[in-house]
Design an enzyme around this catalytic site. Structure first.
Site, PDB file in Angstrom:
ATOM      1  N   THR A  17       0.764  -1.169   0.093  1.00 16.56           N
ATOM      2  CA  THR A  17      -0.005  -0.088  -0.171  1.00 16.56           C
ATOM      3  C   THR A  17       0.799   1.268  -0.050  1.00 16.56           C
ATOM      4  OG1 THR A  17      -1.446  -1.132   1.286  1.00 16.56           O
ATOM      5  CG2 THR A  17      -1.973   1.088   1.123  1.00 16.56           C
ATOM      6  N   ARG A  21       7.781  -3.038   2.727  1.00 18.24           N
ATOM      7  CA  ARG A  21       8.087  -3.075   4.260  1.00 18.24           C
ATOM      8  C   ARG A  21       8.319  -4.616   4.734  1.00 18.24           C
ATOM      9  NH1 ARG A  21       3.294   1.145   6.625  1.00 18.24           N
ATOM     10  NH2 ARG A  21       3.537   2.691   5.079  1.00 18.24           N
ATOM     11  N   SER A 112       6.346   3.813   8.513  1.00 18.54           N
ATOM     12  CA  SER A 112       5.334   4.536   9.076  1.00 18.54           C
ATOM     13  C   SER A 112       4.825   4.027  10.580  1.00 18.54           C
ATOM     14  CB  SER A 112       4.117   4.629   7.884  1.00 18.54           C
ATOM     15  OG  SER A 112       3.117   5.294   8.250  1.00 18.54           O
ATOM     16  N   HIS A 113       3.632   3.633  10.460  1.00 21.97           N
ATOM     17  CA  HIS A 113       2.837   3.326  11.854  1.00 21.97           C
ATOM     18  C   HIS A 113       3.361   2.066  12.367  1.00 21.97           C
ATOM     19  CE1 HIS A 113       0.732   1.702   8.540  1.00 21.97           C
ATOM     20  NE2 HIS A 113       0.236   0.660   9.667  1.00 21.97           N
ATOM     21  N   ASP A 276       1.925   9.829  13.508  1.00 17.86           N
ATOM     22  CA  ASP A 276       2.705   8.169  13.544  1.00 17.86           C
ATOM     23  C   ASP A 276       3.971   8.348  13.265  1.00 17.86           C
ATOM     24  OD1 ASP A 276       2.550   9.283  10.882  1.00 17.86           O
ATOM     25  OD2 ASP A 276       2.132   7.200  10.039  1.00 17.86           O
ATOM     26  N   ASP A 278       5.954   8.223  10.665  1.00 18.78           N
ATOM     27  CA  ASP A 278       6.574   9.195   9.686  1.00 18.78           C
ATOM     28  C   ASP A 278       5.834  10.650   9.364  1.00 18.78           C
ATOM     29  OD1 ASP A 278       4.380   7.850   8.599  1.00 18.78           O
ATOM     30  OD2 ASP A 278       5.291   7.876   6.726  1.00 18.78           O
ATOM     31  N   ASP A 280       2.594  11.274   8.840  1.00 22.40           N
ATOM     32  CA  ASP A 280       1.611  11.362   8.031  1.00 22.40           C
ATOM     33  C   ASP A 280       0.322  11.200   8.373  1.00 22.40           C
ATOM     34  OD1 ASP A 280       2.010   8.903   7.686  1.00 22.40           O
ATOM     35  OD2 ASP A 280       1.990   8.739   5.603  1.00 22.40           O
ATOM     36  N   ARG A 281       0.013  10.716   9.599  1.00 22.27           N
ATOM     37  CA  ARG A 281      -1.174  10.447  10.110  1.00 22.27           C
ATOM     38  C   ARG A 281      -1.508  11.416  11.187  1.00 22.27           C
ATOM     39  NH1 ARG A 281      -2.384   4.080  10.540  1.00 22.27           N
ATOM     40  NH2 ARG A 281      -1.909   3.719   8.278  1.00 22.27           N
ATOM     41  N   THR A 343      -7.791   2.221  -1.319  1.00 19.00           N
ATOM     42  CA  THR A 343      -6.924   2.683  -0.257  1.00 19.00           C
ATOM     43  C   THR A 343      -5.328   2.869  -0.636  1.00 19.00           C
ATOM     44  OG1 THR A 343      -8.238   1.269   1.261  1.00 19.00           O
ATOM     45  CG2 THR A 343      -5.971   1.629   1.960  1.00 19.00           C
ATOM     46  N   SER A 364      -8.136   5.789   7.897  1.00 17.47           N
ATOM     47  CA  SER A 364      -6.969   5.314   8.699  1.00 17.47           C
ATOM     48  C   SER A 364      -6.034   6.390   9.228  1.00 17.47           C
ATOM     49  CB  SER A 364      -6.058   4.401   7.965  1.00 17.47           C
ATOM     50  OG  SER A 364      -5.755   4.971   6.827  1.00 17.47           O
ATOM     51  N   LYS A 375      -0.369  12.297   2.681  1.00 13.57           N
ATOM     52  CA  LYS A 375      -1.314  12.970   3.906  1.00 13.57           C
ATOM     53  C   LYS A 375      -0.160  13.497   4.854  1.00 13.57           C
ATOM     54  CE  LYS A 375      -1.446   8.187   6.075  1.00 13.57           C
ATOM     55  NZ  LYS A 375      -0.832   7.280   4.679  1.00 13.57           N
ATOM     56  N   ARG A 495      -9.010  -6.391   7.675  1.00 12.48           N
ATOM     57  CA  ARG A 495      -9.691  -5.193   8.161  1.00 12.48           C
ATOM     58  C   ARG A 495     -11.291  -5.329   7.569  1.00 12.48           C
ATOM     59  NH1 ARG A 495      -5.324  -2.454   9.503  1.00 12.48           N
ATOM     60  NH2 ARG A 495      -3.583  -2.094   8.011  1.00 12.48           N
TER      61      ARG A 495
HETATM   62  C1  VG1 Z   1      -2.766   1.488   5.779  1.00 11.15           C
HETATM   63  C2  VG1 Z   1      -4.149   1.974   5.717  1.00 11.15           C
HETATM   64  C3  VG1 Z   1      -4.255   2.956   4.504  1.00 11.15           C
HETATM   65  C4  VG1 Z   1      -2.596   3.722   4.646  1.00 11.15           C
HETATM   66  C5  VG1 Z   1      -1.442   2.902   4.604  1.00 11.15           C
HETATM   67  C6  VG1 Z   1      -0.314   3.749   4.622  1.00 11.15           C
HETATM   68  O1  VG1 Z   1      -2.714   0.380   4.859  1.00 11.15           O
HETATM   69  O2  VG1 Z   1      -5.139   1.254   5.697  1.00 11.15           O
HETATM   70  O3  VG1 Z   1      -5.338   3.832   4.532  1.00 11.15           O
HETATM   71  O4  VG1 Z   1      -2.931   4.501   3.336  1.00 11.15           O
HETATM   72  O5  VG1 Z   1      -1.870   2.156   5.545  1.00 11.15           O
HETATM   73  O6  VG1 Z   1      -0.457   4.575   5.728  1.00 11.15           O
HETATM   74  P1  VG1 Z   1      -3.305  -1.068   4.780  1.00 11.15           P
HETATM   75  O7  VG1 Z   1      -3.038  -1.757   3.339  1.00 11.15           O
HETATM   76  O8  VG1 Z   1      -2.419  -1.700   5.891  1.00 11.15           O
HETATM   77  O9  VG1 Z   1      -4.762  -1.086   5.039  1.00 11.15           O
HETATM   78  V1  VG1 Z   1       0.858   4.938   6.643  1.00 11.15           V
HETATM   79  O10 VG1 Z   1       0.762   5.958   7.502  1.00 11.15           O
HETATM   80  O11 VG1 Z   1       1.918   3.739   6.473  1.00 11.15           O
HETATM   81  O12 VG1 Z   1       1.808   5.383   5.640  1.00 11.15           O
HETATM   82 CO    CO Z   2       2.637   7.069   8.196  1.00  5.87          CO
END
Ligand code: VG1
Ligand code: CO
Length: 542
Positions: A17, A21, A112-113, A276, A278, A280-281, A343, A364, A375, A495
């Site tokens: 996505t 990772r 990211s998160h 979060d 990085d 962006d959240r 997504t 998210s 974001k 999910r």
């Molecule tokens: C998740 C979220 C999605 C978001 C992605 C990256 O993806 O659902 O909405 O864009 O993380 O966010 P998934 O495929 O796990 O549902 V982050 O803050 O990684 O950059």
């Molecule tokens: Co992020």
């Protein structure tokens, strides 16, 4: 000297996505990072002499990977790299720097998160010249290249000093170590009414911003405390740590529980916010009132004109498919289009570039606008501060008024984490197989009206993206969505997204888990989640 190193392909270097990772140990294998970076460069054209932006969220292995990327960028023929000091650039700041300095693209080091540290996750993402995540045709080319790679090119120059701003060289390439906050802070100052927010803080308004020991600490301190005058100590967990203090740097009610508890207590400040790994959240909580990301998007869209950068109004809204329909109701009232995308932020890029959408969001905890192509957590917080500074009402009152005007989209997401991949795949296959027979079925008193597997036709470039999540619609307007995560690094994460619209203001103060109880039961039993995965209950409820 530039060396050409023989290598063999690794399995699974497929960006998900949001980038590639994996566990840190996977990235630490000899040639792993090099293979992926060379696959990125091999998929790009005409970057000779151009600028590449490099930065990450400061997690374990950030500095090591950055040194490798710098040596390989020099070997590939880039003219200049701009690297955040100490290897730090939040994802939205990287997007901002790419755009402002008209770079060719950027490499963002982040998972990211996802949790960090030696035993946590690491990630690498390529962003294109508009500042946004590479679109699907680019990530597919990178993956294809990673499967046939035989060699990579790398300079044998010593490590670059990442902690001292200024210019150095690696081979013929200029290395520019930049302040990670400056360009971003300047952009925020141009979008929001900083004087009004300063007045808000000097009138006694209180806030806590939890940076979760991740990348936004330096940004939030500089902007919220030093520039906007919030009391020292407003920003907590403000030092980026290699392992985020051992926590999930994921701003939600589960992983930012201390903040959520504070906001529900007698000592609550006026506003609570978190970001979060990085940056962006974002999570927004008022005193006694959590704002779901879907509602936050709708409220921001309805009030954006209060901020100077958006005073001419917004051209359109875009939301990811699983995000609630709250934003659609605002778009309808404003007479603009609300686009529904798969997504992942990469799907917003074309809409933003074409001027079709101004504000975008995901359920998210992702919100942003056309100011960058990612974001942006702090942007959302500053937008809320701007709205609060103008309206001078509590967060709770703003939310209640919004629901009274537009109705309330009750919403929740249930995550089943690290389930057996084969079981999760089988569950989705089975749902897809039943799409034709589900309509007309009555479950728990609700009739299924239609069911499909979401596909997206990009209105700008005509590309089609299929299999983006199974949607089940009911005759009372409720909806359940099932999809598998594309960001996890262990097993599969299922999910389940649930939504029900409630127009009646007398029924706007229910707990979403109660308001959605009937739908939750249907969502569990329809694909037999327990039978297929062995899970009786979700791991994370947001
Ligand atoms: C998740 C979220 C999605 C978001 C992605 C990256 O993806 O659902 O909405 O864009 O993380 O966010 P998934 O495929 O796990 O549902 V982050 O803050 O990684 O950059
Ligand atoms: Co992020």
């Amino acid at each position: 000297m530039i060396r050409v190193v023989a290598t063999t392909p690794f399995d699974g270097q497929k960006p998900g996505t949001s980038g590639l990772r994996k566990k840190v140990q996977v990235f630490q294998q000899p040639h792993y990072v090099e293979n992926f970076i060379q696959s990125v460069f091999d998929s790009l054209q005409d970057f000779e002499g151009e600028t590449l932006v490099i930065g990450g969220d400061g997690r374990y292995y950030n500095r090591e990977a950055i040194q490798t990327v710098i040596r390989m960028a020099a070997a590939a023929g880039f003219g200049r790299v701009m690297v955040g000091r100490s290897g730090i650039l939040s994802t939205p700041a990287a997007s901002c720097v790419i755009r402002k300095h008209e770079a060719f693209g950027g490499i963002i080091l982040s998972a990211s998160h996802n949790p960090g540290g030696e035993h946590g996750d690491f990630g690498i993402k390529y962003n294109i010249g508009n500042g946004g995540p590479a679109p699907e045709h680019v990530t597919e080319a990178i993956f294809a290249r990673s499967r046939e790679i035989r060699e990579y090119r790398i300079s044998d120059a010593p490590d670059v000093d990442l902690d001292t701003p200024g210019l150095t060289r690696v081979e013929d390439m200029v290395v520019d170590v930049i302040d990670p906050v400056e360009d971003y802070a300047e952009l925020m100052g141009a979008l929001f009414d900083f004087d009004a927010i300063r007045d808000l803080f000097s009138s006694g308004f209180t806030m806590r911003f939890d940076a979760m020991s991740a990348v936004t600490g330096p940004y939030a301190r500089a902007i919220i405390e030093e520039t906007l005058g919030a009391a020292p100590g407003t920003v907590v967990h403000g030092e980026p740590l290699l392992d985020f203090g051992g926590h999930h740097p994921d701003p939600n009610l589960v992983h930012a529980k201390d903040l959520a508890d504070l906001l529900m207590s007698d000592q609550a400040p006026d506003l609570g916010a978190a970001s979060d790994g990085d940056g962006d959240r974002n999570m927004i909580i008022g005193r006694g009132r959590f704002v779901t990301p879907s509602d936050s998007l709708a409220i921001i869209a309805a009030n954006a004109y209060l901020a100077p950068g958006y005073k001419a109004g917004i051209k359109g809204i875009a939301r990811s498919m699983p995000t609630s329909g709250a934003a659609d109701r605002v778009a309808e009232k404003l007479g603009i289009t609300c686009y529904e995308t798969p997504t992942g932020w990469k799907f917003f890029g074309n809409l933003l570039d074409a001027g079709l959408a101004t504000v975008c969001g995901e359920e998210s905890f992702g919100t942003g606008s056309n100011h960058v192509r990612e974001k942006d957590g702090l942007w959302a917080v500053l937008m809320w501060l701007n709205i609060l500074a103008v309206r001078r009402q509590s967060v709770a009152d703003i939310v209640s008024e919004h629901w009274a005007t537009y109705g309330r989209n009750y919403y929740t997401r249930h995550d089943y984490e690290e389930v057996d991949s084969a079981a999760a795949d089988a569950l989705m296959v089975d749902l897809r197989r039943r799409l034709d027979v589900l309509p007309g079925t009555v479950v728990n008193g609700l009739t299924i009206e239609r069911a499909d597997d979401f596909a997206y036709d990009d209105p700008v470039d005509g590309s089609v993206t299929t299999r983006q999540g199974v949607r089940v619609f009911f005759d009372d307007g409720s909806r359940i969505v099932y999809r598998l995560s594309g960001t996890g690094t262990a097993g599969a994460t299922l999910r389940v997204y649930l939504e029900h619209f409630e127009p009646d203001p007398a029924r706007h103060d229910l707990d979403p888990q109660d308001a959605l109880a009937g739908l939750i039961e249907i969502a569990r039993t329809l694909p037999d989640i327990e039978g297929r995965t062995g899970r009786r209950a979700p791991d994370v409820i947001t």
